[in-house]
Design an enzyme around this catalytic site. Structure first.
Site, PDB file in Angstrom:
ATOM      1  N   THR A 125       0.838  -1.191   0.000  1.00 32.59           N
ATOM      2  CA  THR A 125       0.000   0.000   0.000  1.00 32.59           C
ATOM      3  C   THR A 125       0.879   1.250   0.000  1.00 32.59           C
ATOM      4  OG1 THR A 125      -1.691  -1.176   1.245  1.00 32.59           O
ATOM      5  CG2 THR A 125      -1.838   1.223   1.195  1.00 32.59           C
ATOM      6  N   CYS A 265      -2.475  -1.233   8.356  1.00 35.53           N
ATOM      7  CA  CYS A 265      -3.257  -0.757   7.208  1.00 35.53           C
ATOM      8  C   CYS A 265      -4.081   0.474   7.577  1.00 35.53           C
ATOM      9  CB  CYS A 265      -4.176  -1.866   6.692  1.00 35.53           C
ATOM     10  SG  CYS A 265      -3.311  -3.194   5.843  1.00 35.53           S
TER      11      CYS A 265
END
Length: 438
Positions: A125, A265
């Site tokens: 990410t 995350c």
């Protein structure tokens, strides 16, 4: 003959760079269809996999024992592969700026062994632009090859949810992207081997990068709203969970709940987006406001526990407090970026050294990262307060009688913090309990 066809025929191999909670399940899934090399620089982790042990508990020991993945800590093995997937973490620094060192390090390593005709797909990410502007130059520098001529790149954001046995690689739609139409088609076909729910072809790598980073930012903001409501309702003397259950009867009410937002995350990705925005001259308002609320929740919970102890005439300094659960989420061994540590550290400021118990957590990791040694459930006795911080299945099994047995019998009222509201509050009524939940 396309690279996809060569993978299917066994003429070429796929590599997975990074064998953590994301990379390892992907490697195991692909190995059911094609030849796979699983590389990680952590030799100790690789050795566990070779012994048939799954420290992540994502696929289980049996799957590791039976997989055909060639686990290795030798980067030379990457030279044997033509399709590469990079799945390494992208954390933030202490000042909340992106720490790209893992993805940069993986690019340096992979670049040294990259061969002509390869496709490299990143899953980490990142903010839009990292794959093309940061990773590609490293690959070119290390390999001496030219992107677009000698090798191609793509991006397919990971969506694996650690500990989630329902939303798995095989059951979720996979976003894929490529630097050109030909690469996109090739990447899509390779991912369709394991993404059984199908793939979504993003129009560009930057679009795919942006899609991933906003998925978690959206969730972060919604949880921040719930946490702010919880703080407000506590001041009003209203039970937040009861309010949300009532509001949830409306068809379009979003079923978010307050809680600690940790992990690698949701609690991290928004900072990647706001960092890039600030580089471009835009200062985030909503995203960073949500982050501030969520980052402060551990301190708020610890203060609530201390206030409850004072209210019930219990001395705070040196109090015996048990914290049940330490991982960043339930039924998962991962302690990285857990926000439970914020509760622990804040209690330490009050002169309290909590007993931490977590049968699910990676105890070695907790010791290495936080200097914490876990106790056992047998250590939870004669307590002044108990905080259930994580909704592990182990703790769901506890009865009100079990919980009552954790306390010092001299206390007229037992201070009980049920952070996630996993128990029935009617089972913990005053005056026996002073029950609190977000």
């Amino acid at each position: 003959m396309s690279l996809y066809d060569k993978l299917l025929s066994g003429e070429e191999k796929l590599s997975l760079v990074g064998l953590g909670y994301v990379g390892m399940p992907i490697a195991v899934a692909y190995a059911k269809k094609i030849k796979v090399v699983g590389y990680d620089f952590n030799a100790a982790k690789v050795d566990l996999y070779k012994k048939g042990i799954d420290p992540t508990r994502e696929v289980g020991d049996d799957a590791i024992k039976n997989t055909t993945v060639e686990f290795t800590a030798d980067p030379e093995k990457l030279r044997e592969c033509k399709f590469h997937i990079v799945a390494v973490p992208t954390p933030v620094n202490d000042d909340h700026t992106p720490d790209l060192s893992p993805v940069e390090g993986a690019s340096h390593t992979l670049g040294k062994y990259l061969t002509k005709g390869s496709i490299v797909v990143y899953e980490s990410t990142v903010y839009p632009g990292v794959t093309e502007d940061v990773c590609v130059p490293i690959l070119e520098q290390e390999s001496g090859l030219k992107c677009g001529v000698d090798f191609k790149i793509g991006y397919s954001p990971e969506r694996i949810n650690p500990g989630d046995k329902v939303h798995r690689l095989e059951t979720i739609t996979k976003i894929v992207s490529g630097m050109d139409a030909e690469t996109l088609e090739e990447v899509a076909k390779v991912y369709e081997l394991v993404a059984l729910a199908g793939v979504y072809k993003a129009e560009s790598i930057k679009v795919a990068e942006a899609a991933k980073v906003i998925e978690n930012s959206q969730r972060d903001i919604n949880i921040a709203f719930m946490n702010e409501l919880s703080l407000i309702f506590h001041k009003m003397g209203i039970d937040t969970k009861s309010v949300l259950e009532a509001a949830g009867t409306k068809w379009n009410f979003l079923p978010f709940r307050p809680g600690l937002v940790g992990g690698h995350c949701i609690g991290v990705d928004p900072y990647y987006l706001t960092y890039k925005a600030e580089e471009l001259g835009y200062h985030s308002q909503i995203i960073l406001s949500g982050r501030r609320i969520n980052d402060d929740m551990g301190k708020c919970i610890a203060e609530a526990a201390v206030k409850s102890m004072i209210k019930n005439d219990q001395p705070v300094k040196g109090a015996k407090v048990a914290m049940l659960g330490f991982t960043f989420k339930e039924n998962c061994p991962d302690t990285r970026n857990t926000k439970v540590i914020d509760i622990y550290n804040e209690l330490k400021e009050y002169g309290i050294s909590p007993v931490v118990v977590d049968p699910q957590a990676d105890s070695d990791e907790a010791k290495r990262l936080y200097g914490i040694t876990f106790g056992t459930m047998a250590d939870v006795k004669n307590m002044d307060a108990v905080i259930v911080a994580v909704a592990h299945e182990d703790f769901l099994k506890l009865t009100p009688a079990d919980i009552a047995g954790f306390y010092n019998p001299e206390h007229k009222t037992k201070v009980f913090m049920d952070i996630k509201g996993i128990y029935n509050k009617d089972d913990f009524k005053a005056p026996e309990f002073d029950y609190w939940r977000l």
